[in-house]
Design a protein around this motif. Structure first.
Motif, PDB file in Angstrom:
ATOM      1  N   THR A  31      23.989 -89.374  54.787  1.00 25.54           N
ATOM      2  CA  THR A  31      23.894 -89.913  56.141  1.00 25.54           C
ATOM      3  C   THR A  31      23.063 -91.193  56.142  1.00 25.54           C
ATOM      4  O   THR A  31      21.997 -91.246  55.517  1.00 25.54           O
ATOM      5  CB  THR A  31      23.230 -88.882  57.073  1.00 25.54           C
ATOM      6  N   ALA A  32      23.536 -92.190  56.859  1.00 26.13           N
ATOM      7  CA  ALA A  32      22.754 -93.420  57.016  1.00 26.13           C
ATOM      8  C   ALA A  32      21.570 -93.148  57.947  1.00 26.13           C
ATOM      9  O   ALA A  32      21.703 -92.397  58.919  1.00 26.13           O
ATOM     10  CB  ALA A  32      23.624 -94.532  57.589  1.00 26.13           C
ATOM     11  N   PRO A  33      20.393 -93.706  57.652  1.00 24.47           N
ATOM     12  CA  PRO A  33      19.242 -93.479  58.531  1.00 24.47           C
ATOM     13  C   PRO A  33      19.534 -93.873  59.971  1.00 24.47           C
ATOM     14  O   PRO A  33      20.103 -94.935  60.240  1.00 24.47           O
ATOM     15  CB  PRO A  33      18.158 -94.377  57.917  1.00 24.47           C
ATOM     16  N   ALA A  34      19.148 -92.980  60.904  1.00 21.94           N
ATOM     17  CA  ALA A  34      19.279 -93.240  62.340  1.00 21.94           C
ATOM     18  C   ALA A  34      18.025 -92.660  62.996  1.00 21.94           C
ATOM     19  O   ALA A  34      18.022 -91.496  63.409  1.00 21.94           O
ATOM     20  CB  ALA A  34      20.544 -92.596  62.903  1.00 21.94           C
ATOM     21  N   PRO A  35      16.924 -93.418  63.053  1.00 20.39           N
ATOM     22  CA  PRO A  35      15.631 -92.885  63.477  1.00 20.39           C
ATOM     23  C   PRO A  35      15.671 -92.088  64.769  1.00 20.39           C
ATOM     24  O   PRO A  35      16.185 -92.552  65.789  1.00 20.39           O
ATOM     25  CB  PRO A  35      14.773 -94.143  63.616  1.00 20.39           C
ATOM     26  N   TYR A  68      12.143 -88.184  60.998  1.00 24.91           N
ATOM     27  CA  TYR A  68      12.163 -89.471  61.707  1.00 24.91           C
ATOM     28  C   TYR A  68      13.429 -90.261  61.363  1.00 24.91           C
ATOM     29  O   TYR A  68      14.099 -90.811  62.250  1.00 24.91           O
ATOM     30  CB  TYR A  68      10.929 -90.294  61.337  1.00 24.91           C
ATOM     31  N   MET A  69      13.761 -90.302  60.076  1.00 22.62           N
ATOM     32  CA  MET A  69      14.887 -91.131  59.637  1.00 22.62           C
ATOM     33  C   MET A  69      16.247 -90.546  60.011  1.00 22.62           C
ATOM     34  O   MET A  69      17.182 -91.270  60.341  1.00 22.62           O
ATOM     35  CB  MET A  69      14.830 -91.328  58.114  1.00 22.62           C
ATOM     36  N   PHE A  70      16.357 -89.205  59.966  1.00 20.40           N
ATOM     37  CA  PHE A  70      17.678 -88.595  60.185  1.00 20.40           C
ATOM     38  C   PHE A  70      17.754 -87.762  61.466  1.00 20.40           C
ATOM     39  O   PHE A  70      18.812 -87.212  61.773  1.00 20.40           O
ATOM     40  CB  PHE A  70      18.049 -87.726  58.981  1.00 20.40           C
ATOM     41  N   GLY A  71      16.640 -87.614  62.169  1.00 19.18           N
ATOM     42  CA  GLY A  71      16.657 -86.991  63.480  1.00 19.18           C
ATOM     43  C   GLY A  71      16.859 -85.488  63.477  1.00 19.18           C
ATOM     44  O   GLY A  71      16.454 -84.773  62.549  1.00 19.18           O
ATOM     45  N   LEU A  85      14.643 -80.178  51.430  1.00 16.27           N
ATOM     46  CA  LEU A  85      14.387 -81.562  51.027  1.00 16.27           C
ATOM     47  C   LEU A  85      15.316 -82.029  49.912  1.00 16.27           C
ATOM     48  O   LEU A  85      15.361 -83.210  49.592  1.00 16.27           O
ATOM     49  CB  LEU A  85      12.929 -81.713  50.585  1.00 16.27           C
ATOM     50  N   ASN A  86      16.052 -81.087  49.320  1.00 13.17           N
ATOM     51  CA  ASN A  86      17.037 -81.437  48.292  1.00 13.17           C
ATOM     52  C   ASN A  86      18.456 -81.488  48.841  1.00 13.17           C
ATOM     53  O   ASN A  86      19.413 -81.611  48.070  1.00 13.17           O
ATOM     54  CB  ASN A  86      16.984 -80.436  47.135  1.00 13.17           C
ATOM     55  N   LEU A  87      18.610 -81.348  50.157  1.00 16.75           N
ATOM     56  CA  LEU A  87      19.940 -81.340  50.761  1.00 16.75           C
ATOM     57  C   LEU A  87      20.152 -82.599  51.611  1.00 16.75           C
ATOM     58  O   LEU A  87      19.187 -83.178  52.116  1.00 16.75           O
ATOM     59  CB  LEU A  87      20.100 -80.103  51.657  1.00 16.75           C
ATOM     60  N   PRO A  88      21.408 -82.997  51.813  1.00 17.36           N
ATOM     61  CA  PRO A  88      21.679 -84.108  52.738  1.00 17.36           C
ATOM     62  C   PRO A  88      21.415 -83.678  54.177  1.00 17.36           C
ATOM     63  O   PRO A  88      21.456 -82.493  54.497  1.00 17.36           O
ATOM     64  CB  PRO A  88      23.175 -84.390  52.521  1.00 17.36           C
ATOM     65  N   ALA A  89      21.169 -84.659  55.037  1.00 14.82           N
ATOM     66  CA  ALA A  89      20.940 -84.351  56.450  1.00 14.82           C
ATOM     67  C   ALA A  89      22.174 -83.762  57.107  1.00 14.82           C
ATOM     68  O   ALA A  89      22.078 -83.017  58.084  1.00 14.82           O
ATOM     69  CB  ALA A  89      20.502 -85.612  57.183  1.00 14.82           C
ATOM     70  N   SER A  90      23.334 -84.078  56.571  1.00 12.96           N
ATOM     71  CA  SER A  90      24.588 -83.606  57.164  1.00 12.96           C
ATOM     72  C   SER A  90      24.994 -82.225  56.671  1.00 12.96           C
ATOM     73  O   SER A  90      26.111 -81.786  56.936  1.00 12.96           O
ATOM     74  CB  SER A  90      25.708 -84.602  56.839  1.00 12.96           C
ATOM     75  N   SER A  91      24.110 -81.525  55.987  1.00 16.65           N
ATOM     76  CA  SER A  91      24.466 -80.205  55.443  1.00 16.65           C
ATOM     77  C   SER A  91      24.847 -79.251  56.562  1.00 16.65           C
ATOM     78  O   SER A  91      24.105 -79.093  57.533  1.00 16.65           O
ATOM     79  CB  SER A  91      23.275 -79.615  54.686  1.00 16.65           C
ATOM     80  N   PRO A  92      25.996 -78.586  56.457  1.00 14.75           N
ATOM     81  CA  PRO A  92      26.345 -77.581  57.464  1.00 14.75           C
ATOM     82  C   PRO A  92      25.416 -76.376  57.376  1.00 14.75           C
ATOM     83  O   PRO A  92      24.870 -76.079  56.317  1.00 14.75           O
ATOM     84  CB  PRO A  92      27.793 -77.212  57.096  1.00 14.75           C
ATOM     85  N   ASP A 134      26.678 -86.268  64.977  1.00 13.08           N
ATOM     86  CA  ASP A 134      27.714 -87.184  64.518  1.00 13.08           C
ATOM     87  C   ASP A 134      27.019 -88.361  63.827  1.00 13.08           C
ATOM     88  O   ASP A 134      26.309 -89.131  64.480  1.00 13.08           O
ATOM     89  CB  ASP A 134      28.553 -87.688  65.679  1.00 13.08           C
ATOM     90  N   SER A 135      27.222 -88.497  62.549  1.00 16.68           N
ATOM     91  CA  SER A 135      26.456 -89.491  61.804  1.00 16.68           C
ATOM     92  C   SER A 135      27.369 -90.451  61.062  1.00 16.68           C
ATOM     93  O   SER A 135      28.548 -90.170  60.825  1.00 16.68           O
ATOM     94  CB  SER A 135      25.540 -88.790  60.797  1.00 16.68           C
ATOM     95  N   VAL A 136      26.790 -91.570  60.679  1.00 15.33           N
ATOM     96  CA  VAL A 136      27.493 -92.559  59.858  1.00 15.33           C
ATOM     97  C   VAL A 136      27.145 -92.297  58.397  1.00 15.33           C
ATOM     98  O   VAL A 136      25.976 -92.139  58.052  1.00 15.33           O
ATOM     99  CB  VAL A 136      27.070 -93.985  60.250  1.00 15.33           C
ATOM    100  N   THR A 137      28.157 -92.209  57.560  1.00 21.09           N
ATOM    101  CA  THR A 137      27.894 -91.924  56.149  1.00 21.09           C
ATOM    102  C   THR A 137      27.450 -93.188  55.422  1.00 21.09           C
ATOM    103  O   THR A 137      27.789 -94.307  55.817  1.00 21.09           O
ATOM    104  CB  THR A 137      29.137 -91.353  55.461  1.00 21.09           C
ATOM    105  N   SER A 138      26.690 -92.972  54.360  1.00 13.96           N
ATOM    106  CA  SER A 138      26.176 -94.088  53.571  1.00 13.96           C
ATOM    107  C   SER A 138      25.938 -93.607  52.151  1.00 13.96           C
ATOM    108  O   SER A 138      25.447 -92.490  51.946  1.00 13.96           O
ATOM    109  CB  SER A 138      24.864 -94.599  54.182  1.00 13.96           C
TER     110      SER A 138
END
Length: 329
Positions: free
Chosen positions: A143-147, A39-42, A87-94, A153-157
């Motif tokens: 990645t910043a949450p984007a529901p 939900y948070m990272f799509g 669940l231990n990786l960032p949403a932006s993981s390639p 393409d994401s905004v970093t946070s």
């Protein structure tokens, strides 16, 4: 011949539990955290979860085929490792990093040692640490949450732990508005690994495991209590430099580690006293690494270090044998 004497090796009693039931219960408990991450990272979060899970199952099947071992995909352990890794990786993981992580977790950290039940370290955490050391840029690009976003393409946070550590290093004091985000930390509106952003979802999953008797309270309670007490001492000494205990509880991978990885039945102590010692050790190491280490997060390193101490803890926390009488000096 009605009264026959049967002789057999132990175990003589069975609880009725099975590996596949236990793995299934843990996967059910992780569903709230996985759902919040999607939900948070799509879409990127969903893709990372699918790649890690399917790749872990695939590597397990290939290894068992090549090594001539029985097929155990049905027990769900490979799928669980894949979910924990994701669940231990960032949403932006390639995608390729998810594949490498699944390879390390299943092949290097599990199958080489003999498969489920023989691995000395938690496979998902081994993979996370290997990826963190090998690909620090990708592993710390949050990645910043984007529901329900469908875009890659994401905004970093930065994570709250990263922001706190950077502020202390640059200015010698924590950000003034640190406590203002506690509500967001609890619900999941912050940057971080997929499975660590929502304290509420992790608490629901952890309590479900205790309710179903999949895990006991000893490890998570001693782990979290130690973090609260130890970080509280530093906070009382200098609250402008050291975050308060609630901040430590709600941010980073503490709850994910305490309920789902420090309770791994293969790599952690088996006795209640051993579990308490293990939890206290994890708590002390986590706080020390977070406050004084090079990384803002310390849960993965703390649990892996205590995994290495598990045989020693088990040795010195064994219950006395029934009828055993110690020799007099």
């Amino acid at each position: 011949m009605a009264n026959q004497l049967y002789l057999s090796s132990s175990p003589h009693f069975s609880s009725g539990e099975s590996t596949d039931r236990l793995m299934r219960q843990v996967i059910y408990a992780l569903l709230p955290a996985a759902a919040v991450s999607v939900y948070m990272f799509g879409l990127p979060a969903l893709v990372t979860l699918l790649i890690c899970t399917l790749a872990s199952i695939g590597f397990e099947a290939v290894c068992q085929k090549l090594m001539g071992r029985p097929r155990t995909l049905g027990d769900g352990s490979a799928a669980l490792t894949g979910i924990l890794l994701a669940l231990n990786l960032p949403a932006s993981s390639p995608w390729w990093m998810s594949l490498i992580g699944a390879f390390v977790a299943i092949v290097i950290a599990k199958q080489i040692y003999g498969g489920l039940g023989y691995n000395p370290f938690n496979p998902a955490l081994v993979a996370r640490v290997v990826l963190l050391i090998s690909f620090p840029v990708q592993m710390t690009r949050w990645t910043a949450p984007a529901p329900l976003s469908l875009s890659f393409d994401s905004v970093t946070s930065a994570t709250p732990l990263g922001q706190a550590k950077e502020a202390v290093m640059l200015h010698g004091a924590l950000p003034a508005d640190l406590a203002a985000g506690f509500g967001d930390f609890f619900l999941g509106r912050m940057g971080g690994s997929l499975g660590e952003v929502s304290a509420l979802a992790l608490l629901l999953g952890g309590l479900y495991l205790i309710w179903k008797k999949v895990i006991t309270w000893h490890t998570p309670v001693s782990y979290l209590a130690t973090v609260v007490v130890f970080s509280g001492i530093f906070w009382l000494v200098d609250g402008t430099r050291y975050p308060d205990p609630l901040f430590h509880l709600l941010t980073g991978g503490l709850l994910l580690g305490a309920f789902f990885m420090a309770t791994d039945m293969v790599t952690t102590p088996v006795t209640p006293r051993g579990m308490l010692v293990f939890g206290v050790g994890c708590g002390l190491l986590t706080v020390l690494i977070r406050l004084f280490g090079g990384y803002p997060e310390g849960v993965s390193f703390a649990i892996l270090l205590m995994n290495a101490a598990t045989p020693l803890i088990d040795r010195y926390t064994q219950p006395k044998k029934f009828g055993f009488v110690p020799e007099k000096a």
